[in-house]
Design an enzyme around this catalytic site. Structure first.
Site, mmCIF file in Angstrom:
data_model
loop_
_atom_site.group_PDB
_atom_site.id
_atom_site.type_symbol
_atom_site.label_atom_id
_atom_site.label_comp_id
_atom_site.label_asym_id
_atom_site.label_seq_id
_atom_site.Cartn_x
_atom_site.Cartn_y
_atom_site.Cartn_z
ATOM 1 N N GLU A 34 0.840 -1.200 0.000
ATOM 2 C CA GLU A 34 0.000 0.000 0.000
ATOM 3 C C GLU A 34 0.872 1.246 0.000
ATOM 4 O O GLU A 34 1.830 1.338 0.770
ATOM 5 C CB GLU A 34 -0.874 -0.012 1.251
ATOM 6 C CG GLU A 34 -2.234 0.583 1.039
ATOM 7 C CD GLU A 34 -3.101 -0.269 0.125
ATOM 8 O OE1 GLU A 34 -3.322 0.170 -1.017
ATOM 9 O OE2 GLU A 34 -3.550 -1.345 0.531
ATOM 10 N N SER A 68 -26.593 7.448 -14.335
ATOM 11 C CA SER A 68 -26.107 6.417 -13.416
ATOM 12 C C SER A 68 -27.250 5.892 -12.567
ATOM 13 O O SER A 68 -27.973 6.666 -11.929
ATOM 14 C CB SER A 68 -25.025 6.991 -12.491
ATOM 15 O OG SER A 68 -24.763 6.068 -11.443
ATOM 16 N N LEU A 128 -12.347 0.626 -2.821
ATOM 17 C CA LEU A 128 -12.213 -0.544 -3.701
ATOM 18 C C LEU A 128 -12.151 -0.109 -5.166
ATOM 19 O O LEU A 128 -12.415 -0.878 -6.071
ATOM 20 C CB LEU A 128 -13.370 -1.518 -3.480
ATOM 21 C CG LEU A 128 -13.498 -2.074 -2.051
ATOM 22 C CD1 LEU A 128 -14.704 -2.997 -1.941
ATOM 23 C CD2 LEU A 128 -12.235 -2.815 -1.614
ATOM 24 N N SER A 130 -13.769 2.391 -7.162
ATOM 25 C CA SER A 130 -14.880 2.621 -8.079
ATOM 26 C C SER A 130 -14.478 3.619 -9.162
ATOM 27 O O SER A 130 -14.903 3.500 -10.306
ATOM 28 C CB SER A 130 -16.118 3.107 -7.323
ATOM 29 O OG SER A 130 -15.826 4.244 -6.543
ATOM 30 N N SER A 131 -13.604 4.590 -8.828
ATOM 31 C CA SER A 131 -13.232 5.587 -9.846
ATOM 32 C C SER A 131 -12.347 4.962 -10.929
ATOM 33 O O SER A 131 -12.564 5.176 -12.118
ATOM 34 C CB SER A 131 -12.543 6.796 -9.209
ATOM 35 O OG SER A 131 -11.432 6.406 -8.442
ATOM 36 N N GLU A 164 -7.014 10.768 -14.246
ATOM 37 C CA GLU A 164 -7.275 11.048 -12.819
ATOM 38 C C GLU A 164 -6.264 12.050 -12.268
ATOM 39 O O GLU A 164 -6.603 12.930 -11.485
ATOM 40 C CB GLU A 164 -7.275 9.757 -11.994
ATOM 41 C CG GLU A 164 -7.688 10.026 -10.565
ATOM 42 C CD GLU A 164 -8.364 8.872 -9.855
ATOM 43 O OE1 GLU A 164 -8.416 8.924 -8.625
ATOM 44 O OE2 GLU A 164 -8.842 7.925 -10.513
ATOM 45 N N ASP A 176 -4.507 0.904 -9.286
ATOM 46 C CA ASP A 176 -5.948 0.645 -9.348
ATOM 47 C C ASP A 176 -6.406 0.383 -10.777
ATOM 48 O O ASP A 176 -7.128 -0.572 -11.061
ATOM 49 C CB ASP A 176 -6.730 1.834 -8.767
ATOM 50 C CG ASP A 176 -6.401 2.068 -7.303
ATOM 51 O OD1 ASP A 176 -5.709 1.224 -6.703
ATOM 52 O OD2 ASP A 176 -6.830 3.102 -6.767
#
Length: 389
Positions: A34, A68, A128, A130-131, A164, A176
């Site tokens: 991490e 969405s 987790l 999502s982006s 991002e 990610d």
């Protein structure tokens, strides 16, 4: 939601006819490693079977319609390919728009608009990814829709990261997006973030499961503190480079760090760099442990990872520490740690099959007593990367 239900909803919103296509990109959980991914170290994420779906149809004009199912109150958000600029009011649509912007930056012309329906079952703000899932999903959709054959899945991850960083302003590493694009069922990805060399390692947990607990807290610190940690590590690296020839913190071993650490003049920066170096070495050892079927050692390294994230990197928080302490104290739990950017979000634990029910019941009960709200538990499976459905 099934594919048929999503398509029916799409037709209800946007009308029938035309060629409708469906895509999926998974979320991810990082088992260990991490805050190493922007420090030139290794990470060990796996794609989940939960993720984000898109239903898409081309338009004749340059308009974009976004809807969405996770934010139904917002209705259809209309914009166009001529308005690809970040906008606070645009909310979640800044992520797909950022990817479209990044494609055009790379010289890929988007010649027509599209109507898009999105549905995700990754809990928002849970850590987790999502982006990243939404970014990779958008990339795959554009690659397929416009026939950009020369764009690889790794390119999609890099484009998602670029958007991002530069469109959404979060200075994230590559992990990610890479996990979402390149996931493989029942395998985690041992990725060297410095070179993008990777290999798949089978995750064979005999008689054990991966259990994610969502703390249901998200402290507003996350983006600002993330960028702070990044800056602290970059400064520490510059200080170390005056005394040793390294390109990234990931180039150092523990012994090397101890030898040169006094070059880092600030005690806080020293702790941050220590985490980056030690966590990278832990990740290398953890993958080796899994290859040797030594799940016990893997669990010990997960525990040590949390300790470091809590004290040296300081990205944990009270709620997460409660979940990890409860998990680590329970017989039948092989290892437990925070996962994701920090300051809330989720923990990941490896739990023996016979303990899973008790784990969920007891930790759920104690957490609610201590914190005042419930946590969510997911017993997860490792799935494949992004795909056309």
């Amino acid at each position: 939601m099934q594919k048929e239900q999503l398509i029916a909803k799409f037709q209800e919103l946007y009308g029938e006819g035309g060629e409708i296509r469906t895509y999926f990109a998974p979320g991810r959980v990082n088992l260990i490693g991490e805050h190493t991914d922007y420090n030139g170290g290794h990470v060990f994420p796996c794609a989940l079977t939960m993720g984000t779906w898109a239903v898409v149809r081309n338009r004749a004009d340059r308009k974009l319609g976004f809807y969405s199912l996770n934010f139904e109150k917002l209705g259809i958000i209309e914009t166009s390919l001529d308005e690809l600029v970040p906008n606070k009011d645009a909310g979640w649509t800044n992520y797909p728009k950022g990817v479209m912007w990044a494609f055009e930056k790379r010289g890929y012309e988007l010649t027509h608009g599209m109507d898009i329906l999105i549905y995700g079952n990754i809990p928002n703000g849970s850590g987790l990814s999502s982006s990243a899932s939404l970014e990779v999903l958008t990339g795959l959709m554009l690659k397929d829709t416009f026939g950009f054959e020369d764009i690889s899945m790794i390119d999609l991850a890099l484009i998602g990261q670029y958007s991002e960083n530069n469109f959404n302003g979060c200075n994230c590493g590559i992990m990610d997006q890479f996990a979402s694009a390149m996931g493989k069922k029942d395998h985690a990805i041992f990725l060297d973030t410095n070179t993008l060399k990777y290999e798949y390692a089978p995750v064979v947990l005999e008689n054990a499961k991966i259990v994610i607990i969502n703390s249901k807290v998200k402290h507003s610190l996350v983006d600002s503190a993330y960028n702070d940690r990044r800056n602290e590590c970059e400064t520490a690296l510059k200080e170390l480079q005056k005394v040793t020839d390294i390109k990234t913190l990931g180039d150092l071993t523990e012994d090397g760090f101890e030898q040169y650490k006094d070059a880092i003049k600030d005690p806080v920066r020293q702790k941050r760099a220590k985490h980056a170096v030690y966590e990278n070495q832990r990740t290398i050892r953890a993958v080796e442990a899994l290859r040797n079927n030594d799940v016990k050692l893997f669990g010990q390294l997960m525990n040590a990872s949390h300790e470091s994230l809590r004290h040296d990197y300081e990205v944990s928080c009270e709620e997460i520490d409660i979940l990890v302490d409860l998990a680590q104290a329970m017989p039948g739990v092989i290892g437990s740690r925070i996962t994701g950017g920090g300051f809330g979000g989720c923990t990941v634990s490896i739990v023996e099959d016979a303990t899973v029910d008790r784990f969920i019941e007891e930790i759920g009960k104690t957490y609610k007593e201590k914190v005042g709200h419930e946590a969510e538990f997911y017993v997860v499976e490792i799935g494949d990367g992004a795909k056309i459905v």
